[in-house]
Design an enzyme around this catalytic site. Structure first.
Site, short mmCIF file in Angstrom:
data_model
loop_
_atom_site.label_atom_id
_atom_site.label_comp_id
_atom_site.label_asym_id
_atom_site.label_seq_id
_atom_site.Cartn_x
_atom_site.Cartn_y
_atom_site.Cartn_z
N HIS A 86 0.82 -1.15 0.22
CA HIS A 86 0.06 0.22 -0.10
C HIS A 86 0.84 1.24 0.07
O HIS A 86 0.49 2.34 -0.17
CB HIS A 86 -1.09 -0.05 0.94
CG HIS A 86 -0.78 0.12 2.56
ND1 HIS A 86 -0.35 -0.77 3.44
CD2 HIS A 86 -0.34 1.38 3.25
CE1 HIS A 86 -0.07 -0.34 4.68
NE2 HIS A 86 0.11 1.00 4.53
N ASP A 222 1.08 -7.68 2.01
CA ASP A 222 1.39 -6.26 1.92
C ASP A 222 2.72 -5.77 1.83
O ASP A 222 3.14 -5.10 2.71
CB ASP A 222 0.55 -5.48 3.04
CG ASP A 222 0.40 -3.99 2.71
OD1 ASP A 222 0.85 -3.56 1.71
OD2 ASP A 222 -0.60 -3.58 3.60
N SER A 651 3.77 2.41 8.16
CA SER A 651 3.61 1.35 7.37
C SER A 651 4.94 0.86 6.48
O SER A 651 5.70 1.92 5.97
CB SER A 651 2.64 1.90 6.32
OG SER A 651 1.27 1.73 6.99
#
Ligand code: ARG
Length: 716
Positions: A86, A222, A651
């Site tokens: 992402h 991810d 992230s």
């Protein structure tokens, strides 16, 4: 009585025997003093110097900030960069077309020359930091207004930046901490030739989509991979065929031995923002005014985008990245409303503030702190309705490309029209490139719908605070149906196609930009967004000073218990353990701290937008083709939980074992703990990570890109 003694005994027995750090986003320069002993007790085998050193290579040299908003790590001697899917999403979408759809199908570069450069992407290395609190605070005093204070501080900051940037080699950033009570400077080096090396197909990289986002149990690959390039001497350079992969000072070895409950785990990265010091009335404002408007405004934008995204791969690529970003915080903010309400967080904070207020009104503290709580509460009371208004407007500006057009393409065209002939020749190329990029990211029918729907919402829902008078007037004349207005504005605007923009560049006309209906609307919206009454301006000034004093006073009185500053996109370390969520029946594994490929396949829904899987994954799972990445228990672990303290911006951060080896990749938090940005709950708050073995399995076994894995240093 007996009951009381019994419960006392249970209470004592419940106190953990080992120290549990989990909460806290710590500065690397204070690890030695504040955390190192605790970390060692929990399983760290590195010295503080091996984590952060100014003079020697250390762990910190392998951690980068990724494109300003995420974290990534260097995992090979040839500058291989690992981050979340992402986080790479926008670049991957940009490099995809309906014909060569890397986002949909995945991509792995066979060799270096296949690696692809997105238009703009940079990574930022951290060089060093230092405390400049004394220096900065020596240029201010209590008599200054907040504006005067800011001016004096900015002047000093400019000096510090100049002293440390070594003639432009480094980017220096001075940031405030503890609400302006401390200041530190950070020295960075930016590299902007960063190329895509590979990505799993979106069905794996975003498996579970927005349904599973912020949820555990999770089964998402991810991750995506890039490579950082520099010139022949290893210095940052603009993109060039001559550039070579960067030889980093440090890169992370990868441990494929697997993790288990209570294993030490630490995360280094760039958490974006937390509000752990936020006063009770600020939390109340968010829960009751700001976030509900945010959620509603996001959804209106998302629904309009989705209408078009489902029509074709090409349209999906136009809006996929914007949609994902909006959807992410749409769900997060609703989660925050729910969690903050359920846990009564504002009440807990209010109790602390009441205690503080008592302390603040003791004779010896009164002069400095006496009014702090009242001033803060007054500010929020005065701005509740404005914050609702601002959030509706903010979502309009965020989801509609035309909401901000007066500051982007519109401003460029305006400058162009005002420039002389010679200047125009110089400007034309850059503007036409900018316009080309802009029109790749918009689809006019969708933009019309987004803008009309958002104007309608804004005009009808912001009831307690005056909306933009310009919008109000149009709304009044049209019964708040903005369709006709938007249609006619798009018809006559210069800014609705590349051809029209190019024609304008050939025959520019100053008046036509100033009178362009979309530029005019955008100007009106932005000016209104940035304006405030004198009363609110004054309250804001007093609030700034009071919030700073509240934090100072909470620390001085020891009524506040937090020992670390709020996240603000600076490098932090959090340490804790691999740790299950309290047992429940949601997971596919025996211990609720990891999930497996089998669990992922159980969620499979053929053809579904969120839960589809490549056939090959189903096959490989059936045949248990897990290669060298199978766990001792025979399954392939895909995601796992730790109790680290992270937030958005983390992230892509590496999860490291006690030796500083990579065991996973942080990518999410759990919905139960959505109050976490305001208050950390150690029973509930978890970090959701991709198991590094799943990452390598997807690259090597599923995608057949063993060449990439061979670059890494694997440890078992
Ligand atoms: N919740 C994740 C984060 O903020 C982002 C996950 C993106 N996935 C998605 N389905 N939107 O870091």
């Amino acid at each position: 009585m007996k009951k009381l003694i019994l419960s006392l005994i249970t209470a004592i027995m419940l106190v953990p025997t080992s120290v549990k750090a989990d909460e806290g986003m710590w500065f690397l320069m204070f690890i030695e003093r504040l955390n190192h002993r605790d970390m060692q007790k929990m399983g760290l085998q590195l010295t503080a110097e091996e984590i952060y050193s100014i003079n020697n290579h250390s762990l910190k040299d392998a951690i980068v900030q990724f494109n300003g908003g995420c974290t990534a790590e260097i995992i090979s001697k040839d500058g291989l960069v690992l981050t979340n899917h992402h986080c790479g999403y926008d670049a991957i979408a940009e490099l995809s077309t309906a014909e060569k759809n890397h986002l949909k199908n995945g991509f792995w570069a066979k060799d270096r020359k296949d690696e692809i450069k997105p238009s703009s992407l940079f990574v930022r290395f951290f060089v060093r930091m230092d405390d400049v609190s004394k220096r900065i605070l020596s240029v201010v005093n209590d008599k200054m207004t907040e504006a005067e204070r800011e001016k004096a501080i900015n002047a000093e900051i400019a000096k510090i930046e100049k002293e440390n940037n070594e003639g432009g080699k480094y980017t220096v950033s001075v940031r405030s901490f503890f609400q302006g009570n401390e200041y530190y400077y950070f020295v960075y080096q930016d590299y902007k030739d960063v190329r895509l090396v590979g990505t799993p197909p979106e069905s794996l990289g975003k498996f579970g989509g927005d349904t599973d986002n912020w949820e555990w149990p999770r089964h998402t690959a991810d991750f995506s991979m890039f490579r950082v390039y520099g010139d022949a001497n290893g210095n940052p350079a603009d993109y060039s065929q001559e550039n070579v992969p960067l030889k980093p000072k440090h890169y992370l070895p990868v441990n494929i031995g697997g993790v288990k409950e209570n294993d030490y785990a630490m995360i280094l990265g760039y958490p974006g923002r937390t509000n752990r010091w936020m006063p009770a009335s600020g939390i109340d404002q968010n829960v009751k005014y700001a976030y509900p408007a945010w959620v509603e405004g996001s959804k209106v934008g998302m629904d309009q985008m989705k209408k078009y995204m489902v029509q074709s791969d090409a349209l999906n690529l136009v809006y996929a990245s914007k949609f994902a970003g909006v959807a992410n915080y749409w769900k997060n903010r609703q989660g925050m409303i729910d969690a903050l309400t359920k846990f009564g967080t504002a009440k807990t904070k209010a109790a602390q503030e009441a205690k503080f207020d008592k302390w603040a009104n003791k004779p010896e503290n009164k002069e400095k702190y006496g009014n702090v709580v009242a001033t803060i509460n007054n500010y929020y009371k005065l701005t509740n309705e404005k914050s609702r208004h601002d959030n509706y407007l903010m979502q309009l500006l965020r989801t509609s490309a035309y909401g901000t057009i007066s500051r982007s393409l519109g401003r460029q065209l305006d400058n162009y029209a005002k420039a002389d002939a010679e200047k125009r020749v110089q400007m034309a190329k850059a503007i036409s490139e900018m316009a080309t990029e802009f029109f790749k990211e918009v689809h006019i029918p969708a933009e019309k719908d987004i803008l009309a729907a958002q104007l309608n919402l804004y005009a009808t829902k912001s009831t307690g605070y005056a909306i933009s008078p310009y919008v109000a007037e149009i709304g009044k004349a049209n019964n708040n149906d903005f369709t006709a207005f938007v249609n006619s504005a798009f018809d006559s605007s210069v800014l609705t196609s590349l051809d029209k923009v190019k024609a304008f560049l050939d025959t520019p006309n100053e008046a036509s930009i100033a009178n362009d209906p979309l530029v005019k609307l955008s100007n009106e919206l932005l000016n209104h967004y940035n304006s405030k009454s004198d009363e609110i301006a004054k309250a804001q000034n007093d609030f700034g000073a009071s919030f700073r004093k509240l934090v100072e006073g909470l620390r001085e009185s020891k009524i506040g218990t937090i020992k670390y500053p709020d996240a603000n996109s600076t490098l932090r370390l959090t340490y804790g353990k691999v740790r299950a969520l309290p047992a429940d029946k949601r997971n596919d594994a025996k211990i609720n701290n990891y999930t497996t490929l089998d669990g992922q396949v159980k969620k499979y829904k053929k053809g579904d937008a969120e839960f589809d899987l490549p056939e090959r994954v189903l096959e490989m799972n059936k045949n248990k083709e897990f290669g060298r990445y199978a766990d001792k228990d025979g399954s392939l672990h895909v995601n796992f939980l730790t109790d680290n303290d992270i937030t958005g911006g983390n992230s892509g951060s590496p999860v490291l074992n006690g030796k500083g080896e990579l065991i996973g990749l942080a990518f999410d938090g759990n919905i139960e703990a959505m109050a976490g940005d305001v208050i950390f709950d150690k029973n509930l708050q978890r970090t959701i990570n991709v198991d590094i073995r799943y990452v390598l399995w997807v690259i090597e076994n599923f995608s057949g890109a063993k060449n990439i894995v061979d670059e890494m240093t694997l440890i078992k």
